[in-house]
Write a protein that holds these residues in place. Structure first.
Motif, PDB file in Angstrom:
ATOM      1  N   PRO A 170      10.087   4.265  10.538  1.00 57.70           N
ATOM      2  CA  PRO A 170       9.158   3.145  10.360  1.00 57.70           C
ATOM      3  C   PRO A 170       7.709   3.583  10.504  1.00 57.70           C
ATOM      4  CG  PRO A 170      10.182   3.039  12.517  1.00 57.70           C
ATOM      5  CD  PRO A 170      10.843   4.168  11.793  1.00 57.70           C
ATOM      6  N   ALA A 171       6.820   2.726  10.007  1.00 55.74           N
ATOM      7  CA  ALA A 171       5.371   2.947  10.131  1.00 55.74           C
ATOM      8  C   ALA A 171       4.697   1.605  10.403  1.00 55.74           C
ATOM      9  CB  ALA A 171       4.809   3.580   8.865  1.00 55.74           C
ATOM     10  N   LEU A 172       3.724   1.605  11.297  1.00 52.32           N
ATOM     11  CA  LEU A 172       2.968   0.407  11.657  1.00 52.32           C
ATOM     12  C   LEU A 172       1.477   0.671  11.431  1.00 52.32           C
ATOM     13  CD1 LEU A 172       4.818  -0.407  15.001  1.00 52.32           C
ATOM     14  CD2 LEU A 172       5.237  -1.442  12.761  1.00 52.32           C
ATOM     15  N   GLN A 173       0.721  -0.388  11.149  1.00 52.52           N
ATOM     16  CA  GLN A 173      -0.671  -0.201  10.737  1.00 52.52           C
ATOM     17  C   GLN A 173      -1.530  -1.399  11.132  1.00 52.52           C
ATOM     18  OE1 GLN A 173      -1.269  -0.764   6.491  1.00 52.52           O
ATOM     19  NE2 GLN A 173      -2.636   0.994   6.401  1.00 52.52           N
TER      20      GLN A 173
ATOM     21  N   GLU B 294       0.839  -1.198   0.000  1.00 54.26           N
ATOM     22  CA  GLU B 294       0.000   0.000   0.000  1.00 54.26           C
ATOM     23  C   GLU B 294       0.873   1.246   0.000  1.00 54.26           C
ATOM     24  OE1 GLU B 294      -3.698   0.708   2.613  1.00 54.26           O
ATOM     25  OE2 GLU B 294      -2.119   1.807   3.652  1.00 54.26           O
ATOM     26  N   LEU B 295       0.560   2.189  -0.894  1.00 51.56           N
ATOM     27  CA  LEU B 295       1.200   3.500  -0.908  1.00 51.56           C
ATOM     28  C   LEU B 295       0.191   4.528  -0.416  1.00 51.56           C
ATOM     29  CD1 LEU B 295       3.583   5.354  -1.654  1.00 51.56           C
ATOM     30  CD2 LEU B 295       2.603   5.524  -3.962  1.00 51.56           C
ATOM     31  N   VAL B 296       0.538   5.229   0.665  1.00 48.97           N
ATOM     32  CA  VAL B 296      -0.354   6.199   1.298  1.00 48.97           C
ATOM     33  C   VAL B 296       0.090   7.607   0.915  1.00 48.97           C
ATOM     34  CG1 VAL B 296      -1.292   7.038   3.472  1.00 48.97           C
ATOM     35  CG2 VAL B 296      -0.707   4.622   3.230  1.00 48.97           C
ATOM     36  N   LEU B 297      -0.860   8.414   0.415  1.00 48.04           N
ATOM     37  CA  LEU B 297      -0.545   9.755  -0.069  1.00 48.04           C
ATOM     38  C   LEU B 297      -1.497  10.778   0.531  1.00 48.04           C
ATOM     39  CD1 LEU B 297      -0.215   8.796  -3.847  1.00 48.04           C
ATOM     40  CD2 LEU B 297       1.688   9.218  -2.268  1.00 48.04           C
TER      41      LEU B 297
ATOM     42  N   ALA C 124       3.289  -3.015   7.926  1.00 49.09           N
ATOM     43  CA  ALA C 124       4.514  -2.380   8.416  1.00 49.09           C
ATOM     44  C   ALA C 124       5.291  -1.883   7.218  1.00 49.09           C
ATOM     45  CB  ALA C 124       5.354  -3.364   9.227  1.00 49.09           C
ATOM     46  N   GLY C 125       5.982  -0.761   7.387  1.00 48.63           N
ATOM     47  CA  GLY C 125       6.727  -0.224   6.270  1.00 48.63           C
ATOM     48  C   GLY C 125       7.552   0.973   6.664  1.00 48.63           C
ATOM     49  N   ILE C 126       7.701   1.901   5.706  1.00 52.07           N
ATOM     50  CA  ILE C 126       8.592   3.042   5.902  1.00 52.07           C
ATOM     51  C   ILE C 126       7.895   4.329   5.487  1.00 52.07           C
ATOM     52  CG2 ILE C 126       9.636   2.824   3.601  1.00 52.07           C
ATOM     53  CD1 ILE C 126      12.324   3.574   5.015  1.00 52.07           C
ATOM     54  N   ASN C 127       8.192   5.392   6.231  1.00 55.32           N
ATOM     55  CA  ASN C 127       7.657   6.718   5.944  1.00 55.32           C
ATOM     56  C   ASN C 127       8.797   7.661   5.564  1.00 55.32           C
ATOM     57  OD1 ASN C 127       7.397   9.603   7.512  1.00 55.32           O
ATOM     58  ND2 ASN C 127       5.553   9.097   6.367  1.00 55.32           N
ATOM     59  N   TYR C 128       8.527   8.481   4.550  1.00 56.02           N
ATOM     60  CA  TYR C 128       9.432   9.583   4.222  1.00 56.02           C
ATOM     61  C   TYR C 128       8.641  10.872   4.357  1.00 56.02           C
ATOM     62  CZ  TYR C 128      11.920  13.086   1.544  1.00 56.02           C
ATOM     63  OH  TYR C 128      12.545  14.245   1.164  1.00 56.02           O
ATOM     64  N   THR C 129       9.170  11.814   5.137  1.00 50.30           N
ATOM     65  CA  THR C 129       8.504  13.103   5.307  1.00 50.30           C
ATOM     66  C   THR C 129       9.434  14.213   4.836  1.00 50.30           C
ATOM     67  OG1 THR C 129       7.148  12.370   7.164  1.00 50.30           O
ATOM     68  CG2 THR C 129       7.519  14.728   6.966  1.00 50.30           C
ATOM     69  N   ARG C 130       8.862  15.102   4.032  1.00 54.75           N
ATOM     70  CA  ARG C 130       9.593  16.263   3.531  1.00 54.75           C
ATOM     71  C   ARG C 130       9.024  17.509   4.193  1.00 54.75           C
ATOM     72  NH1 ARG C 130      14.300  17.813   0.864  1.00 54.75           N
ATOM     73  NH2 ARG C 130      13.950  19.739  -0.282  1.00 54.75           N
ATOM     74  N   PHE C 131       9.863  18.219   4.945  1.00 53.80           N
ATOM     75  CA  PHE C 131       9.452  19.467   5.577  1.00 53.80           C
ATOM     76  C   PHE C 131       9.745  20.639   4.632  1.00 53.80           C
ATOM     77  CE2 PHE C 131      10.254  16.702   9.208  1.00 53.80           C
ATOM     78  CZ  PHE C 131       9.121  16.917   9.981  1.00 53.80           C
ATOM     79  N   SER C 132       8.803  21.581   4.564  1.00 55.50           N
ATOM     80  CA  SER C 132       8.985  22.770   3.732  1.00 55.50           C
ATOM     81  C   SER C 132       8.245  23.933   4.375  1.00 55.50           C
ATOM     82  CB  SER C 132       8.454  22.520   2.314  1.00 55.50           C
ATOM     83  OG  SER C 132       7.051  22.305   2.339  1.00 55.50           O
ATOM     84  N   GLY C 133       8.453  25.126   3.847  1.00 58.62           N
ATOM     85  CA  GLY C 133       7.752  26.300   4.357  1.00 58.62           C
ATOM     86  C   GLY C 133       7.983  26.526   5.835  1.00 58.62           C
TER      87      GLY C 133
ATOM     88  N   PRO D 130       4.493  10.791   2.495  1.00 59.90           N
ATOM     89  CA  PRO D 130       4.102   9.518   1.866  1.00 59.90           C
ATOM     90  C   PRO D 130       4.646   8.321   2.631  1.00 59.90           C
ATOM     91  CG  PRO D 130       5.835  10.594   0.604  1.00 59.90           C
ATOM     92  CD  PRO D 130       5.384  11.582   1.638  1.00 59.90           C
ATOM     93  N   THR D 131       3.880   7.228   2.635  1.00 61.28           N
ATOM     94  CA  THR D 131       4.242   6.036   3.397  1.00 61.28           C
ATOM     95  C   THR D 131       4.005   4.797   2.529  1.00 61.28           C
ATOM     96  OG1 THR D 131       3.574   7.142   5.451  1.00 61.28           O
ATOM     97  CG2 THR D 131       3.822   4.751   5.535  1.00 61.28           C
TER      98      THR D 131
END
Length: 198
Positions: A144-147, A73-76, A118-127, A99-100
């Motif tokens: 990491p991300a758990l669900q 699953e790709l979470v957006l 279970a998987g991985i999260n990438y977060t981009r900070f801006s502004g 996105p996760t």
């Protein structure tokens, strides 16, 4: 007796094949749209008592089923705006895009379809504008991300979805280019929505 055994074996094969065909008639793709409440854990080691506001946000995910039980699953979502606080005082703003990607195992419980992931999260900070630009944040966070969740069938390809995720998001806080601590958002995401299988 031998003919009866052969007939039973053929019947068993046909029934199992029919059951598998029924499981796969929905197709391997699933798209869900959710309303999600983001509840941040808000902890930091800077001594500033940093926090961001909790909020509701839209979420869309796309899943692909490799089998009736195994999926990815790709979470957006869209970039999310937050107010940054120091001990309850408004000190600035930031945006984050998280996105996760999750691997999942789906169960079948009399029509209900609970799952774990279970998987991985990438977060981009801006502004980022904190303390008038005095403080900055690292732009990238990996964690990491758990669900856990459940899909409840409403019709042939339509499901009601309840979903719970724990995502680990953290970033270094810097002042004048020097690290002064780490800020952990680490939100709990509680979602409800609809899913379409095709």
């Amino acid at each position: 007796m031998k003919k009866q055994l052969i007939a039973a074996a053929v019947l068993s094969t046909l029934l199992s094949g029919a059951a598998f065909a029924q499981q796969t008639t929905e197709g391997p793709w699933m798209v869900r749209a959710r309303a999600v409440h983001l509840d941040s854990s808000n902890s930091d080691s800077t001594g500033l008592g940093l926090s961001v506001n909790n909020k509701w946000m839209p979420e869309v995910d796309v899943s692909y089923f490799f089998s009736p039980n195994v999926a990815v699953e790709l979470v957006l979502t869209v970039p999310q705006k937050h107010t940054v606080y120091s001990n309850g005082t408004d000190i600035g703003r930031l945006k984050h895009l998280p996105p996760t990607l999750l691997g999942q195992y789906h169960f079948n419980a009399n029509g209900f379809k609970p799952y774990v992931g279970a998987g991985i999260n990438y977060t981009r900070f801006s502004g980022v504008n904190v303390l008038g630009g005095v403080a900055t944040l690292d732009k990238d966070s990996w964690g990491p991300a758990l669900q856990v969740g459940v899909d409840i069938p409403l019709s042939r390809n339509l499901y009601l979805n309840f979903d719970l995720k724990k995502v680990y998001i953290r970033t270094d806080v810097k002042a004048a280019g020097t690290k002064v601590g780490e800020f952990k958002v680490d939100p709990l995401l509680v979602g409800v929505g609809l899913g379409w299988r095709f």
